[in-house]
Design a protein around this motif. Sequence first.
Motif, PDB file in Angstrom:
ATOM      1  N   CYS A  94       0.797  -1.229   0.000  1.00 53.11           N
ATOM      2  CA  CYS A  94       0.000   0.000   0.000  1.00 53.11           C
ATOM      3  C   CYS A  94       0.833   1.283   0.000  1.00 53.11           C
ATOM      4  N   LEU A 144      -7.508   0.499  -6.446  1.00 54.23           N
ATOM      5  CA  LEU A 144      -8.580   1.177  -5.712  1.00 54.23           C
ATOM      6  C   LEU A 144      -8.349   1.092  -4.206  1.00 54.23           C
ATOM      7  N   HIS A 145      -7.837  -0.043  -3.754  1.00 55.38           N
ATOM      8  CA  HIS A 145      -7.547  -0.193  -2.320  1.00 55.38           C
ATOM      9  C   HIS A 145      -6.466   0.792  -1.886  1.00 55.38           C
ATOM     10  N   ASP A 181      -5.616   3.588  -3.340  1.00 50.03           N
ATOM     11  CA  ASP A 181      -6.172   4.939  -3.406  1.00 50.03           C
ATOM     12  C   ASP A 181      -7.005   5.253  -2.167  1.00 50.03           C
ATOM     13  N   SER A 182      -7.806   4.285  -1.739  1.00 48.30           N
ATOM     14  CA  SER A 182      -8.678   4.532  -0.581  1.00 48.30           C
ATOM     15  C   SER A 182      -7.881   4.682   0.710  1.00 48.30           C
ATOM     16  N   GLN A 183      -6.774   3.971   0.803  1.00 43.12           N
ATOM     17  CA  GLN A 183      -5.958   4.030   2.012  1.00 43.12           C
ATOM     18  C   GLN A 183      -5.017   5.237   2.018  1.00 43.12           C
ATOM     19  N   GLY A 204      -5.356   8.034  -0.020  1.00 48.13           N
ATOM     20  CA  GLY A 204      -5.955   9.293  -0.446  1.00 48.13           C
ATOM     21  C   GLY A 204      -5.484   9.738  -1.810  1.00 48.13           C
ATOM     22  N   GLU A 240      -5.461   9.080  -6.268  1.00 46.48           N
ATOM     23  CA  GLU A 240      -6.489   8.924  -7.300  1.00 46.48           C
ATOM     24  C   GLU A 240      -5.913   8.251  -8.549  1.00 46.48           C
ATOM     25  N   ARG A 249     -14.224  -3.690  -5.423  1.00 49.78           N
ATOM     26  CA  ARG A 249     -13.289  -3.369  -4.339  1.00 49.78           C
ATOM     27  C   ARG A 249     -13.035  -4.601  -3.476  1.00 49.78           C
ATOM     28  N   ASP A 291     -10.263  -4.890  -0.817  1.00 51.63           N
ATOM     29  CA  ASP A 291     -10.482  -4.292   0.512  1.00 51.63           C
ATOM     30  C   ASP A 291     -10.822  -5.387   1.523  1.00 51.63           C
TER      31      ASP A 291
END
Length: 200
Positions: A118, A151-152, A154-156, A158, A160, A187, A190
Amino acid sequence: MRFPRSSDPELLDVIDRYVKPTTNDIGRYLHLLHANFTRDDERERTAFLQSLRSAAQAITDEELEILLEGEWRSRLTAAWLIGVDRRQHFRDVLGDLLLASQLCFSGQGYCFALARFCTEEDALYLTAYLERYLQQPDCQYDQHWAISALLHIDSQAGTEHADRFLAPAGLWHQWNDAQFQPSPPSRFIDELCALADSPR
């Protein structure tokens, strides 16, 4: 990196201990393939995850290197063990293997591991993979796993990174629309990362 023969006793020993241990007569790699373990009932899934975490802590770097030199079952299992234990020093090896896409299914594990690490470096590997293979509609490789991993991250983090692929005219939609059974990005990684961190 050396490539052992299928009869290499060192490789066979590591496979017997980490790739083929059975739960309900199914080898570990079959539980990991397509994240099949998520379809087990809660008791079986919990037991499998405990076994996976124990193996991830017990296996040595040298043994992981041996598995990464094997066929897809060995590489898939090694990548999951690396991801569960977050051994980030394998990042470049896994990223290069993902980009090469030489063997079926093993890319699922590479994407999971990069999602677990990540970092921006992991996102760059996933981005490079998607840029290459989303432009090849005849290649149904691990694009779904790669976009979910991105996507994971990006979500963790912040970030894009996935946005340009998922834009209305982006590469994801061009590739996905050309598939026999198009499906939206998911997702699901996740959930896999959450399960890897779930209480023992």
